[in-house]
Design a protein around this motif. Structure first.
Motif, PDB file in Angstrom:
ATOM      1  N   ILE A  36       0.832  -1.200   0.000  1.00 28.73           N
ATOM      2  CA  ILE A  36       0.000   0.000   0.000  1.00 28.73           C
ATOM      3  C   ILE A  36       0.867   1.252   0.000  1.00 28.73           C
ATOM      4  O   ILE A  36       2.045   1.211   0.358  1.00 28.73           O
ATOM      5  N   ASP A  37       0.249   2.364  -0.404  1.00 28.53           N
ATOM      6  CA  ASP A  37       0.932   3.659  -0.415  1.00 28.53           C
ATOM      7  C   ASP A  37       0.453   4.572   0.702  1.00 28.53           C
ATOM      8  O   ASP A  37       1.173   5.492   1.107  1.00 28.53           O
ATOM      9  N   ALA A  38      -0.775   4.347   1.171  1.00 22.72           N
ATOM     10  CA  ALA A  38      -1.356   5.262   2.161  1.00 22.72           C
ATOM     11  C   ALA A  38      -2.358   4.540   3.040  1.00 22.72           C
ATOM     12  O   ALA A  38      -2.892   3.486   2.674  1.00 22.72           O
ATOM     13  N   ALA A  39      -2.610   5.140   4.202  1.00 22.48           N
ATOM     14  CA  ALA A  39      -3.587   4.618   5.162  1.00 22.48           C
ATOM     15  C   ALA A  39      -4.383   5.791   5.696  1.00 22.48           C
ATOM     16  O   ALA A  39      -3.814   6.828   6.047  1.00 22.48           O
ATOM     17  N   PHE A  40      -5.704   5.628   5.757  1.00 20.50           N
ATOM     18  CA  PHE A  40      -6.579   6.729   6.175  1.00 20.50           C
ATOM     19  C   PHE A  40      -7.577   6.262   7.222  1.00 20.50           C
ATOM     20  O   PHE A  40      -8.274   5.271   7.024  1.00 20.50           O
ATOM     21  N   ILE A  41      -7.625   6.971   8.345  1.00 22.02           N
ATOM     22  CA  ILE A  41      -8.651   6.759   9.365  1.00 22.02           C
ATOM     23  C   ILE A  41      -9.482   8.033   9.453  1.00 22.02           C
ATOM     24  O   ILE A  41      -8.949   9.117   9.704  1.00 22.02           O
ATOM     25  N   GLY A  42     -10.778   7.915   9.236  1.00 20.97           N
ATOM     26  CA  GLY A  42     -11.667   9.064   9.271  1.00 20.97           C
ATOM     27  C   GLY A  42     -13.009   8.692   8.682  1.00 20.97           C
ATOM     28  O   GLY A  42     -13.332   7.513   8.549  1.00 20.97           O
ATOM     29  N   SER A  43     -13.815   9.679   8.343  1.00 21.79           N
ATOM     30  CA  SER A  43     -15.139   9.571   7.737  1.00 21.79           C
ATOM     31  C   SER A  43     -16.223   9.400   8.793  1.00 21.79           C
ATOM     32  O   SER A  43     -15.948   9.090   9.952  1.00 21.79           O
ATOM     33  N   CYS A  44     -17.479   9.558   8.359  1.00 25.06           N
ATOM     34  CA  CYS A  44     -18.612   9.405   9.279  1.00 25.06           C
ATOM     35  C   CYS A  44     -18.829   7.958   9.675  1.00 25.06           C
ATOM     36  O   CYS A  44     -19.637   7.668  10.561  1.00 25.06           O
ATOM     37  N   THR A  45     -18.085   7.043   9.059  1.00 27.78           N
ATOM     38  CA  THR A  45     -18.206   5.629   9.394  1.00 27.78           C
ATOM     39  C   THR A  45     -17.355   5.255  10.596  1.00 27.78           C
ATOM     40  O   THR A  45     -17.806   4.553  11.497  1.00 27.78           O
ATOM     41  N   ASN A  46     -16.114   5.704  10.616  1.00 24.84           N
ATOM     42  CA  ASN A  46     -15.151   5.227  11.617  1.00 24.84           C
ATOM     43  C   ASN A  46     -14.197   6.325  12.071  1.00 24.84           C
ATOM     44  O   ASN A  46     -12.980   6.211  11.900  1.00 24.84           O
ATOM     45  N   SER A  47     -14.733   7.384  12.663  1.00 24.02           N
ATOM     46  CA  SER A  47     -13.866   8.475  13.130  1.00 24.02           C
ATOM     47  C   SER A  47     -14.237   8.923  14.534  1.00 24.02           C
ATOM     48  O   SER A  47     -13.856  10.005  14.962  1.00 24.02           O
ATOM     49  N   ARG A  48     -14.992   8.076  15.240  1.00 24.54           N
ATOM     50  CA  ARG A  48     -15.420   8.430  16.593  1.00 24.54           C
ATOM     51  C   ARG A  48     -14.353   8.026  17.603  1.00 24.54           C
ATOM     52  O   ARG A  48     -13.380   7.353  17.280  1.00 24.54           O
ATOM     53  N   LEU A  49     -14.552   8.442  18.857  1.00 25.60           N
ATOM     54  CA  LEU A  49     -13.524   8.231  19.871  1.00 25.60           C
ATOM     55  C   LEU A  49     -13.191   6.760  20.044  1.00 25.60           C
ATOM     56  O   LEU A  49     -12.018   6.387  20.183  1.00 25.60           O
ATOM     57  N   SER A  50     -14.197   5.889  20.039  1.00 26.67           N
ATOM     58  CA  SER A  50     -13.923   4.463  20.218  1.00 26.67           C
ATOM     59  C   SER A  50     -13.089   3.911  19.066  1.00 26.67           C
ATOM     60  O   SER A  50     -12.233   3.043  19.271  1.00 26.67           O
ATOM     61  N   ASP A  51     -13.332   4.405  17.839  1.00 29.16           N
ATOM     62  CA  ASP A  51     -12.518   3.989  16.697  1.00 29.16           C
ATOM     63  C   ASP A  51     -11.054   4.379  16.904  1.00 29.16           C
ATOM     64  O   ASP A  51     -10.138   3.587  16.642  1.00 29.16           O
ATOM     65  N   LEU A  52     -10.850   5.621  17.368  1.00 36.04           N
ATOM     66  CA  LEU A  52      -9.485   6.113  17.553  1.00 36.04           C
ATOM     67  C   LEU A  52      -8.798   5.393  18.704  1.00 36.04           C
ATOM     68  O   LEU A  52      -7.588   5.133  18.649  1.00 36.04           O
ATOM     69  N   ARG A  53      -9.546   5.073  19.741  1.00 35.42           N
ATOM     70  CA  ARG A  53      -8.964   4.331  20.863  1.00 35.42           C
ATOM     71  C   ARG A  53      -8.471   2.957  20.410  1.00 35.42           C
ATOM     72  O   ARG A  53      -7.364   2.537  20.757  1.00 35.42           O
ATOM     73  N   ARG A  54      -9.295   2.249  19.645  1.00 29.95           N
ATOM     74  CA  ARG A  54      -8.916   0.905  19.204  1.00 29.95           C
ATOM     75  C   ARG A  54      -7.718   0.961  18.255  1.00 29.95           C
ATOM     76  O   ARG A  54      -6.815   0.124  18.335  1.00 29.95           O
ATOM     77  N   ALA A  55      -7.720   1.950  17.388  1.00 30.48           N
ATOM     78  CA  ALA A  55      -6.599   2.094  16.460  1.00 30.48           C
ATOM     79  C   ALA A  55      -5.316   2.424  17.219  1.00 30.48           C
ATOM     80  O   ALA A  55      -4.248   1.853  16.944  1.00 30.48           O
ATOM     81  N   ALA A  56      -5.421   3.334  18.178  1.00 27.42           N
ATOM     82  CA  ALA A  56      -4.239   3.740  18.948  1.00 27.42           C
ATOM     83  C   ALA A  56      -3.696   2.579  19.773  1.00 27.42           C
ATOM     84  O   ALA A  56      -2.483   2.466  19.979  1.00 27.42           O
ATOM     85  N   ALA A  57      -4.581   1.713  20.269  1.00 25.98           N
ATOM     86  CA  ALA A  57      -4.121   0.568  21.055  1.00 25.98           C
ATOM     87  C   ALA A  57      -3.206  -0.331  20.242  1.00 25.98           C
ATOM     88  O   ALA A  57      -2.226  -0.882  20.761  1.00 25.98           O
ATOM     89  N   LEU A  58      -3.497  -0.477  18.952  1.00 25.04           N
ATOM     90  CA  LEU A  58      -2.649  -1.293  18.092  1.00 25.04           C
ATOM     91  C   LEU A  58      -1.378  -0.548  17.676  1.00 25.04           C
ATOM     92  O   LEU A  58      -0.348  -1.167  17.410  1.00 25.04           O
ATOM     93  N   LEU A  59      -1.466   0.781  17.620  1.00 29.81           N
ATOM     94  CA  LEU A  59      -0.320   1.597  17.177  1.00 29.81           C
ATOM     95  C   LEU A  59       0.729   1.806  18.256  1.00 29.81           C
ATOM     96  O   LEU A  59       1.899   2.070  17.942  1.00 29.81           O
ATOM     97  N   THR A  60       0.345   1.744  19.506  1.00 25.94           N
ATOM     98  CA  THR A  60       1.249   2.090  20.604  1.00 25.94           C
ATOM     99  C   THR A  60       2.574   1.344  20.492  1.00 25.94           C
ATOM    100  O   THR A  60       2.613   0.116  20.445  1.00 25.94           O
ATOM    101  N   GLY A  61       3.653   2.112  20.448  1.00 23.57           N
ATOM    102  CA  GLY A  61       4.987   1.532  20.380  1.00 23.57           C
ATOM    103  C   GLY A  61       5.391   1.043  19.008  1.00 23.57           C
ATOM    104  O   GLY A  61       6.458   0.436  18.854  1.00 23.57           O
ATOM    105  N   ARG A  62       4.574   1.307  18.003  1.00 20.87           N
ATOM    106  CA  ARG A  62       4.879   0.852  16.651  1.00 20.87           C
ATOM    107  C   ARG A  62       5.002   2.044  15.709  1.00 20.87           C
ATOM    108  O   ARG A  62       4.653   3.165  16.058  1.00 20.87           O
ATOM    109  N   ARG A  63       5.453   1.788  14.487  1.00 22.41           N
ATOM    110  CA  ARG A  63       5.657   2.843  13.508  1.00 22.41           C
ATOM    111  C   ARG A  63       5.008   2.467  12.185  1.00 22.41           C
ATOM    112  O   ARG A  63       4.945   1.292  11.802  1.00 22.41           O
ATOM    113  N   VAL A  64       4.540   3.492  11.471  1.00 18.37           N
ATOM    114  CA  VAL A  64       4.064   3.316  10.109  1.00 18.37           C
ATOM    115  C   VAL A  64       5.243   2.923   9.233  1.00 18.37           C
ATOM    116  O   VAL A  64       6.350   3.439   9.387  1.00 18.37           O
ATOM    117  N   ALA A  65       5.029   1.994   8.315  1.00 17.54           N
ATOM    118  CA  ALA A  65       6.099   1.515   7.443  1.00 17.54           C
ATOM    119  C   ALA A  65       6.651   2.653   6.587  1.00 17.54           C
ATOM    120  O   ALA A  65       5.922   3.571   6.193  1.00 17.54           O
TER     121      ALA A  65
END
Length: 464
Positions: A332-361
């Protein structure tokens, strides 16, 4: 003894002003939302016809579609002529006496995020907006659907709309979701299995153990994509989770009025024995994370799957894929989190839980766009913004940015993007952009790997 009725029948009957020829009805409208892409046109058309807004207190306007999401934004936009949409809508909304959530308002955000978080949409209400994803708000037990600008004019002037009586469908999700499987995967699985036109002409009620187990934001994700199923709207019966979510919100009733409202809302459920025009059932326990391969949400498969052997030539050519090609592992070239589908606080919390301590390629452009200014503030208060930025994501202001292309910001032409948006049509995120729709968890896993990846393969935090 009264005949058992569906939730939709109750909502319809409570708002039906009159029956009209041809199987239509005149329906009372409780709430109307406008946005800057079409708001000025609707209000201008109303004024040109010599009419006014019948009840300005019921009409709300927000800047979300065209407004930039770059830090430090103002009325200026990357979309040619976009600033005029904003300034003209602002002037028209103020002249009409509407409640306006302006560019720098602390309550600004995507309409379908703002309305629930402020309690503007309530169980049993009818709500319309010139946006097909208005169906999101059916998650609160409301009858909410998208309309055109001319219909918005009629609704504002009369408080009613002529609506063709829809058919009814119940989609029951049995069992419990497995680890790493989300409401986004539930709705993509439905659309993939029964095609993008499977719900055409229906109001779809989502029900079953897997639905009632969802939190309110998960229910909104499910209802959000009812329009991708060609349904008029999606709806979920309100319950204790709904009431707890709404309690104390700005536009929700209070005191004795709250007690009366909840007593009424408890009646808004399909009666045992009520019949639907169509019934579908999905085993939620058998679902996997989903990802789209083509140019419609129906072009989706489990992440362990591959491009179907009978895939059409046009979507394959646009997406640069071959029949039988595996989705997992696709660079892939890009990754996007947002939109009226998946941009609420719970979405961001779950995404951040997986991101913690990691880096985008390396080489992957990653963006996170909160769904509202309130979501952004709450995420920052929890330090989620730092998790995203330290991992290599851009942290933006709220809005519809990069969910749809209107001549403004885009990824480079030809980019392959894993996105938490709702649509993957040709050019949806920009000219030539190849969008793979997925959950925020799948977006994050893919951003880390630099290729489409299964979120179940990683735990929460780098040491998990």
């Amino acid at each position: 003894m009264a005949e058992p009725r569906t939730l939709f029948a109750k909502l319809w009957d409570q708002h039906r002003v009159a029956d009209l020829p041809g199987g239509a009805a005149l329906i009372a409208i409780d709430r109307i939302f406008l946005h800057e892409r079409t708001g000025a046109a609707a209000l201008g058309g109303l004024k040109a016809a010599g009419r006014s807004v019948a009840d300005p207190a019921r009409v709300f306007c927000v800047m979300d579609h065209i407004v930039d999401t770059r830090p430090g934004r103002d009325d200026r936009t990357l979309m040619p002529g976009g600033q005029a949409f904003i300034t003209e809508t602002r002037a028209a909304a103020r002249e009409a006496g509407l409640t306006l959530f302006d560019v720098t308002d602390p309550d600004q955000g995507i309409v379908h995020v703002v309305s629930p978080e402020l309690g503007i949409v309530l169980p049993g209400a009818t709500l319309v907006a010139p946006d097909s994803h208005t169906c999101t708000q059916g998650a609160l037990g409301a009858l909410a659907w998208g309309i055109g600008s001319s219909e918005a004019e009629h609704a504002m002037a009369t408080g009613t709309l002529r609506v063709a009586t829809p058919r009814t469908m119940r989609v029951t999700y049995t069992g419990k979701l497995g680890r790493g499987v989300t409401p986004k995967d539930m709705i993509l699985a439905l659309i993939a299995r029964h095609e993008a036109g499977g719900g055409k002409g229906h109001v779809v009620e989502f029900a079953g153990e897997a639905v009632t187990a969802l939190d309110m934001e998960g229910r909104m994700t499910l209802c959000n994509m009812a329009t991708e199923f060609a349904a008029m709207t999606g709806v979920i019966a309100p319950d204790e989770a709904t009431f707890d979510y709404l309690a104390g919100r700005r536009y929700a009733p209070r005191g004795a009025a709250w007690d009366r409202a909840v007593a009424h809302w408890r009646t808004l459920a399909t009666d045992p024995g009520a019949s639907f025009d169509a019934e579908l059932e999905i085993d939620a326990a058998a679902l996997e994370p989903m990802v789209s391969w083509g140019t419609s949400p129906e072009h989706s498969v489990a992440i362990s799957g591959a491009v179907p052997g009978d895939a059409g030539d046009r979507p394959l050519a646009y997406m640069g894929l071959r029949p039988g090609e595996a989705l997992a592992g696709l660079p892939i070239d890009a990754a996007f989190i947002g939109s009226c589908t998946n941009s609420r606080l719970s979405d961001l919390r779950r995404a951040a839980a997986l991101l913690t301590g990691r880096r985008v390629a390396p080489g992957v452009k990653a963006l996170c766009v909160p769904g509202s200014s309130a979501v952004k503030r709450a995420a920052e208060a929890e330090g989620l913004d730092k998790v995203f930025t330290e991992a290599g994501f851009e942290w933006r202001e709220s809005g519809c940015s990069m969910c749809f292309y209107a001549g403004g910001e885009s990824f480079p032409a030809g980019s392959r993007v894993v996105s938490s948006t709702n649509r993957n049509f040709e050019g949806r995120q920009g000219p030539g952009i190849r969008t793979h729709v997925a959950s925020p968890e799948t977006v994050v896993a893919s951003a880390i790997a630099g290729r489409i990846a299964d979120p179940r393969a990683i735990g929460e935090g780098a040491d998990a």
